[in-house]
Design a protein around this motif. Structure first.
Motif, short mmCIF file in Angstrom:
data_model
loop_
_atom_site.label_atom_id
_atom_site.label_comp_id
_atom_site.label_asym_id
_atom_site.label_seq_id
_atom_site.Cartn_x
_atom_site.Cartn_y
_atom_site.Cartn_z
N ASP A 122 -9.05 -7.51 9.51
CA ASP A 122 -7.73 -8.06 9.22
C ASP A 122 -6.71 -6.92 9.18
N GLY A 123 -5.52 -7.19 9.70
CA GLY A 123 -4.45 -6.21 9.65
C GLY A 123 -3.11 -6.90 9.63
N GLU A 124 -2.05 -6.13 9.89
CA GLU A 124 -0.69 -6.66 9.92
C GLU A 124 0.02 -6.18 11.18
N ARG A 125 0.89 -7.05 11.70
CA ARG A 125 1.71 -6.67 12.86
C ARG A 125 3.13 -6.41 12.37
N TRP A 126 3.68 -5.28 12.79
CA TRP A 126 5.05 -4.90 12.46
C TRP A 126 5.80 -4.65 13.77
N GLN A 161 0.84 -1.20 0.00
CA GLN A 161 0.00 0.00 0.00
C GLN A 161 0.88 1.26 0.00
N PRO A 162 0.30 2.43 -0.33
CA PRO A 162 1.11 3.63 -0.60
C PRO A 162 2.01 4.09 0.53
N LEU A 163 1.62 3.87 1.78
CA LEU A 163 2.42 4.40 2.90
C LEU A 163 3.28 3.34 3.58
N ASN A 164 3.37 2.16 2.99
CA ASN A 164 4.17 1.11 3.63
C ASN A 164 5.64 1.50 3.76
N ALA A 165 6.13 2.32 2.82
CA ALA A 165 7.53 2.74 2.87
C ALA A 165 7.85 3.53 4.13
N GLU A 166 6.83 4.13 4.77
CA GLU A 166 7.09 4.84 6.02
C GLU A 166 7.52 3.87 7.11
N LEU A 167 7.08 2.62 7.03
CA LEU A 167 7.51 1.60 7.98
C LEU A 167 8.84 0.99 7.58
N THR A 168 8.94 0.53 6.34
CA THR A 168 10.16 -0.14 5.91
C THR A 168 11.35 0.80 5.93
N GLY A 169 11.11 2.10 5.67
CA GLY A 169 12.19 3.06 5.73
C GLY A 169 12.76 3.25 7.12
N LEU A 170 11.98 2.88 8.13
CA LEU A 170 12.44 2.95 9.52
C LEU A 170 13.03 1.63 9.99
N GLY A 171 13.15 0.65 9.06
CA GLY A 171 13.70 -0.65 9.44
C GLY A 171 12.71 -1.53 10.16
N ALA A 172 11.40 -1.28 9.98
CA ALA A 172 10.38 -2.10 10.63
C ALA A 172 10.37 -3.50 10.01
N ARG A 173 9.98 -4.48 10.81
CA ARG A 173 9.94 -5.87 10.36
C ARG A 173 8.51 -6.38 10.40
N PHE A 174 8.04 -6.88 9.25
CA PHE A 174 6.73 -7.51 9.19
C PHE A 174 6.78 -8.83 9.93
N THR A 175 5.88 -9.02 10.91
CA THR A 175 5.91 -10.26 11.69
C THR A 175 4.70 -11.15 11.46
N GLY A 176 3.70 -10.67 10.70
CA GLY A 176 2.61 -11.56 10.36
C GLY A 176 1.27 -10.88 10.29
N PRO A 177 0.28 -11.55 9.67
CA PRO A 177 -1.08 -11.00 9.63
C PRO A 177 -1.75 -11.17 10.99
#
Length: 467
Positions: free
Chosen positions: A397-401, A352-368
């Protein structure tokens, strides 16, 4: 026609006790017929005393993450009441003590070789710790041998950032990453601590450099090519580099073949220094850098000693572990670094459009994740479009980071009204912080259980009305 009664529900299997696991380990030890692996092998009676103590702790209600795990320890690392370089050690090294406190049982101390491989007695296998794991005599082993012995016996090795364990450059050998990760979690806690802004993830398209100029045998070159192809298929961006000037500028990780070839044991015994130097050629520069390393076989169950090693910056151990699972197909849970969990439902989701705000901070996707039946979404007049998550309604439904403490603070500072960080109740019983709204006006999206569901509908039907 005769109707047979339904099969009864399967009876849950009771896991073996620590005592049973020790007895099984001694049976495997006898079957393996490799007395050359050990500098000190503890008497079965002494090991069973330790195992019985673990069983009693479990019966008393203690939670021991390594209960009954049988381990070997390289002879350079102290084990209480066992011979060491300075006589009989009075106490175990802190890294050993932490594992035994978590329920592990020490079988004995292993030698540093050169010894024959677990799978081919005509080939060199490095130290006894890796061979003992490969043969299934022990579940885990501690060694100062690094990546090479693990590769020569097709087992996994994790060498954490120096200082995270209470011993420098100690590797954990195991059949798989999950077992090694469990041991690391129990043993972590050394002279160094994670920085507050540590990166916990590299996003869906990590940038990985791979060594392209090493003199490799045919099998080692094929192994590296195979891993590069798997990483690209998983979404990584691979770039060939020279290892003459190793570094991580512009990259999240470096992947190298662990060994260039597999020398014979006769050659290793005749020229131990020369063979050791040749085998270390692919990873020797890592000893000069402050890095974390994870070594894995090329494919699960593959006994060829031509795996790869993932190297990352210091403290980015989690990234190396996650990348290595592309080769092993194992699930990986967070390493015990400090951090905060965050649940997102809308434009911060992957893709989604704002996901880079998380990944740019080094966030880790841990699961749905999914909430309990207590939340609903409304469509907010934002750009890009986002949902407001409010009380009332069904499950979403969502995602945990997971973010480092400093990254979490930076992310929180970017939120603007009507968004807030507030806890949501999930169907797994946890209540992490989430991006949601306390109050918000907008068309209801009650028909949808996920933002992606609404986005798919809107993209095909062209509608953005109440749901």
């Amino acid at each position: 026609m005769t109707t047979l009664p339904p099969d009864p529900d399967p009876v849950p299997t009771t896991p073996p006790t620590a005592s049973q696991r020790v007895i099984a380990a001694f049976e495997r030890l006898t079957e393996a017929g490799r007395p050359d692996l050990w500098t000190t092998l503890r008497a079965v009676e002494d090991v069973l005393v330790d195992a019985k103590a673990v069983d009693e702790r479990v019966t008393a209600g203690e939670t021991l993450p390594l209960a009954g795990t049988v381990i070997a320890v390289e002879d350079r690392i102290d084990v209480a009441k066992q011979p060491s370089a300075h006589g009989v050690a009075e106490t175990s090294a802190p890294v050993v003590a932490r594992l035994t406190s978590a329920g592990a049982v020490v079988l004995g101390k292993t030698g540093s070789g050169p010894l024959a491989s677990a799978w081919d007695r005509t080939k060199v296998g490095g130290d006894g710790a890796a061979v003992a794991v490969a043969l299934g005599v022990v579940d885990l082993a501690l060694s100062t041998g690094g990546a090479v012995p693990a590769a020569l016996n097709a087992v996994a090795a994790v060498t954490p950032t120096p200082g995270l364990l209470p011993a420098d450059k100690v590797s954990v050998y195991a059949k798989g990453l999950v077992a090694a990760h469990l041991a690391l979690t129990a043993a972590t806690g050394g002279a160094r601590t994670w920085p507050a802004d540590v990166r916990l993830g590299a996003g869906e398209h990590p940038r990985i450099a791979y060594a392209a100029d090493l003199p490799l045998g045919e099998a080692a070159a094929l192994a590296l090519k195979t891993v590069v192809a798997r990483l690209i298929a998983a979404g990584a961006i691979l770039t060939p580099v020279s290892v003459a000037e190793p570094g991580f500028d512009g990259f999240d990780a470096l992947v190298v073949p662990t060994v260039p070839d597999h020398p014979g044991i006769a050659e290793a015994l005749g020229d131990p220094a020369g063979v050791r130097h040749r085998l270390a050629a692919c990873t020797a520069f890592a000893n000069l850098l402050d890095v974390a390393a994870v070594t894995v076989p090329v494919l699960p169950g593959d006994r060829r000693p031509f795996g790869v090693t993932f190297l990352t910056r210091a403290f980015e151990d989690q990234i190396a572990l996650d990348l290595a699972t592309v080769c092993t197909d194992e699930p990986m849970t967070p390493y015990p670094e400090p951090g905060e969990d965050l649940v997102v439902f809308g434009a911060h989701l992957r893709g989604q459009p704002l996901n880079a705000e998380l990944t740019g901070l080094g966030a880790r996707f841990t699961g749905p994740v999914r909430t309990i039946e207590a939340y609903r979404m409304v469509l907010l007049p934002t750009e890009p479009p986002q949902p407001g998550v409010l009380p009332g309604g069904g499950g979403l439904d969502g995602e945990r980071w997971r973010l480092s403490p400093a990254a979490f603070e930076r992310f929180a500072a970017t939120l603007k009204e009507p968004f807030v960080l507030d806890r949501v109740e999930l169907d797994d019983g946890t209540a992490p912080l989430a991006v949601r709204c306390l109050t918000a006006d907008g068309p209801g999206l009650d028909r949808y259980e996920s933002w992606r569901g609404y986005v798919r509908f809107a993209s095909t039907a062209g509608l953005r009305g109440p749901g």
